[in-house]
Design a protein around this motif. Structure first.
Motif, PDB file in Angstrom:
ATOM      1  N   VAL A 136       1.607   5.300  -0.519  1.00  0.00           N
ATOM      2  CA  VAL A 136       1.042   6.649  -0.517  1.00  0.00           C
ATOM      3  C   VAL A 136       2.174   7.622  -0.795  1.00  0.00           C
ATOM      4  O   VAL A 136       3.252   7.537  -0.172  1.00  0.00           O
ATOM      5  N   ARG A 174      -1.166   5.997  -4.193  1.00  0.00           N
ATOM      6  CA  ARG A 174      -2.165   7.042  -3.999  1.00  0.00           C
ATOM      7  C   ARG A 174      -1.428   8.353  -3.728  1.00  0.00           C
ATOM      8  O   ARG A 174      -0.586   8.417  -2.832  1.00  0.00           O
ATOM      9  N   ARG A 224     -10.759   7.507  -5.945  1.00  0.00           N
ATOM     10  CA  ARG A 224     -10.895   6.939  -4.609  1.00  0.00           C
ATOM     11  C   ARG A 224     -11.541   7.890  -3.617  1.00  0.00           C
ATOM     12  O   ARG A 224     -12.009   7.464  -2.568  1.00  0.00           O
ATOM     13  N   ASP A 235      -4.682  12.089  -6.227  1.00  0.00           N
ATOM     14  CA  ASP A 235      -5.923  11.363  -5.987  1.00  0.00           C
ATOM     15  C   ASP A 235      -6.792  12.109  -4.988  1.00  0.00           C
ATOM     16  O   ASP A 235      -8.021  12.037  -5.047  1.00  0.00           O
ATOM     17  N   ASP A 288       0.863  -1.176   0.000  1.00  0.00           N
ATOM     18  CA  ASP A 288       0.000   0.000   0.000  1.00  0.00           C
ATOM     19  C   ASP A 288       0.901   1.228   0.000  1.00  0.00           C
ATOM     20  O   ASP A 288       1.514   1.565   1.020  1.00  0.00           O
ATOM     21  N   SER A 319       0.172   0.542  -7.115  1.00  0.00           N
ATOM     22  CA  SER A 319      -0.956   1.476  -7.245  1.00  0.00           C
ATOM     23  C   SER A 319      -0.812   2.593  -6.216  1.00  0.00           C
ATOM     24  O   SER A 319      -1.514   2.612  -5.191  1.00  0.00           O
TER      25      SER A 319
END
Length: 307
Positions: free
Chosen positions: A27, A107, A264, A156, A25, A105
């Motif tokens: 960021v 963010r 998102r 995002d 995850d 992926s």
């Protein structure tokens, strides 16, 4: 030839990673100096992220791969970039693309604030802006905005901290990244007062000023839309139910499409004159209806308490 990557043949070979197999995850936090990046970083640490501050953009892919290989706590990694990071590379768009091409992926969070607010923050701590040079604070802020324009467009989520204190900003970050399914659309229903300006990060703007203003009712003037007396007064007015129901249905109908397109975060701003009565009551009711439709929604009241 590196011997430390046999478990990860795709990474070792330089190929793309299957996004379904990558649980990392990531960021990426960037934004204007004085906007609150440090507070965002601390809040991310509070919800379990491993935070790397002032990471050069050229090393983002390397950091993502290290996080993937390390596993454990490192699988939730936040990379914080600022103007110092740009000394090594100014191609944030390319760095983000490289991550996505390798199956990650990321963010992207952009932290922003009004120029006047940024100036007050720098003056309060008697610091110069990193890009100010021999000019004024305003010159440094303008130069940085120009450098970060593309990063802002790619974000995002944009968090405007102009009217947020440290605790409010921390709560916002924790609400966004605190453990719900990261693939779901997260909706912020934000109440505000038109006299304090439009929220710059709003995707929808709803105007509740067509309803009678409780400010002109002496028994309600000093209360807020969070209280039952004001809420009932607002929601019992002609057209209030239809207003909330219509927008709840619109948002629910568009939410699956936003999710398919990879969006998102959605900010629905509800405004009245001062952001104390009508917009607060409507925002709370709209959030309730969105949750009833199994959407991830929460309220935030930007201007409550300013009067």
């Amino acid at each position: 030839m590196t011997e430390s990557l046999p478990e990860y043949p795709d990474l070792a070979a330089g190929g793309a990673v299957d996004p379904d197999e990558v649980t990392t995850d990531l960021v990426v936090v960037t934004g204007v100096s004085g906007g609150g990046r440090s507070t965002v970083a601390r809040a991310l640490e509070n919800v379990g992220f491993y935070v790397v501050d002032n990471l050069p953009q050229a090393l983002m892919l390397d950091m993502a791969q290290l996080a993937f290989e390390a596993g454990g706590a490192a699988r939730r990694t936040a990379m914080v970039l600022d103007v110092r990071s740009r000394a090594f590379s100014t191609d944030l768009a390319g760095a983000i693309l490289a991550l996505r091409e390798r199956g990650f992926s990321p963010r992207v969070v952009f932290v922003d604030a009004d120029d006047e607010v940024l100036i007050r923050r720098f003056e309060s701590v008697r610091r110069s802006h990193p890009l100010q040079g021999d000019g004024r604070l305003a010159d440094g802020i303008a130069a940085e905005r120009k450098l970060l324009a593309e990063a802002r467009e790619q974000a995002d989520v944009i968090i405007d901290t102009s009217h947020l204190n440290v605790n409010q900003l921390r709560r916002r970050v924790e609400e966004l990244f605190g453990g719900e399914d990261v693939r779901r659309l997260r909706i912020t229903v934000l109440s505000f007062g038109f006299k304090y300006g439009l929220p710059p990060d709003a995707d929808y703007v709803l105007d509740a000023r067509f309803l009678p203003n409780p400010f002109w009712v002496p028994a309600l003037r000093d209360h807020t839309g969070l209280e039952e007396s004001v809420s009932r007064y607002v929601l019992d007015q002609e057209g209030a139910d239809a207003f909330v129901n219509t927008y709840a249905e619109l948002i629910a109908a568009t939410a699956p499409g936003f999710e398919r397109e990879g969006k998102r975060y959605l900010t629905v701003a509800v405004g009245c004159t001062g952001g104390k009565h009508r917009s607060v009551a409507i925002a709370e009711e709209l959030t309730t209806q969105l949750r009833d439709q199994r959407l991830s929604a929460h309220t935030s009241h930007r201007d409550l308490g300013r009067e």
